[in-house]
Design an enzyme around this catalytic site. Structure first.
Site, PDB file in Angstrom:
ATOM      1  N   HIS A 140     -47.110 100.867  30.739  1.00 24.77           N
ATOM      2  CA  HIS A 140     -45.861 101.329  31.649  1.00 24.77           C
ATOM      3  C   HIS A 140     -44.568 100.652  31.049  1.00 24.77           C
ATOM      4  O   HIS A 140     -44.470 100.086  30.634  1.00 24.77           O
ATOM      5  CB  HIS A 140     -46.095 100.774  33.130  1.00 24.77           C
ATOM      6  CG  HIS A 140     -45.861  99.517  33.265  1.00 24.77           C
ATOM      7  ND1 HIS A 140     -44.739  98.610  33.447  1.00 24.77           N
ATOM      8  CD2 HIS A 140     -46.868  98.252  33.218  1.00 24.77           C
ATOM      9  CE1 HIS A 140     -45.090  97.362  33.487  1.00 24.77           C
ATOM     10  NE2 HIS A 140     -46.249  97.149  33.277  1.00 24.77           N
ATOM     11  N   HIS A 169     -43.673 104.449  14.638  1.00 19.99           N
ATOM     12  CA  HIS A 169     -44.831 104.557  14.188  1.00 19.99           C
ATOM     13  C   HIS A 169     -45.758 103.527  14.585  1.00 19.99           C
ATOM     14  O   HIS A 169     -45.598 102.237  14.438  1.00 19.99           O
ATOM     15  CB  HIS A 169     -45.087 104.618  12.690  1.00 19.99           C
ATOM     16  CG  HIS A 169     -46.610 105.175  12.226  1.00 19.99           C
ATOM     17  ND1 HIS A 169     -46.985 105.406  11.114  1.00 19.99           N
ATOM     18  CD2 HIS A 169     -47.749 105.217  12.892  1.00 19.99           C
ATOM     19  CE1 HIS A 169     -47.995 105.663  10.934  1.00 19.99           C
ATOM     20  NE2 HIS A 169     -48.690 105.536  12.061  1.00 19.99           N
TER      21      HIS A 169
END
Length: 198
Positions: free
Chosen positions: A122, A131
């Site tokens: 979250h 990446h």
């Protein structure tokens, strides 16, 4: 849809598109030794227009950023097997791979790769060209700067900020903020190299 990059990461994107019954117009790669991949034609960059829809299948963040300046139609792509909260904000050309989890109130920039089985909890923010490698885990409230690469199986604890164009080694555990342009490895992760630019 075209896939820019006719090698391993291109195969990953190919599979996600096939699983969703999406048409693949071809691969794009300037390597003259590559003519076909998965029985699909490999085009040279000059053979396709810069308006064609494509996903960049290149894991190197610097190269992905350079390629992004050559085209301008970048849909995002989310695997059918990924678990993604409906609150997600996701940028152009970003990719969420098989079995990845992206939790509530997360923001993902442009041309980000969330690789296979990685977890983004979250309230995370991932800037452009990040990446996240397979099986890496970001706890809640993590902020990752532009162009940073998080290695396979790395863990970043809650609330950590990692600067831009950093490299976090495979299996590392990040317990403290990492400034821009640093390479950090180990458990806990320690900075081993500082670069002056991307």
């Amino acid at each position: 849809m075209y896939i820019f990059g006719a090698s391993g990461h291109g195969k990953v994107i190919y599979k996600i598109l096939i699983d969703q019954n999406k048409a693949i117009d071809g691969f794009i790669d300037d390597d003259n030794l590559k003519n076909n991949l998965k029985k699909i034609k490999v085009h040279r960059r000059k053979e396709v227009g810069n308006e064609c829809p494509l996903i960049i299948a290149v894991g190197d963040n610097k190269i992905r950023k350079k390629i992004s300046t050559l085209f301008f139609n970048f849909p995002y792509l989310i695997s059918k097997s990924a678990i993604v909260d409906s609150s997600l904000i996701i940028g152009d050309g970003s990719l969420i791979c098989d079995n990845a989890t992206v939790s509530i109130d997360t923001v993902i920039g442009d041309h980000v790769i969330i690789n296979t089985s990685s977890v983004i909890e979250h309230d995370c923010f991932l800037d452009d060209f990040v990446h996240i490698s397979p099986n890496a885990s970001m706890a809640g409230g993590v902020h990752i700067g532009e162009g940073t690469h998080i290695g396979i199986g790395a863990i970043v604890i809650e609330g950590i900020k990692i600067g831009k164009w950093c490299k976090i080694g495979a299996g590392s555990v990040v317990l403290e903020d990492i400034p821009d342009y640093c390479t950090a490895v180990g458990v806990p992760a320690k900075i081993i190299k500082v670069n002056n630019n991307e």
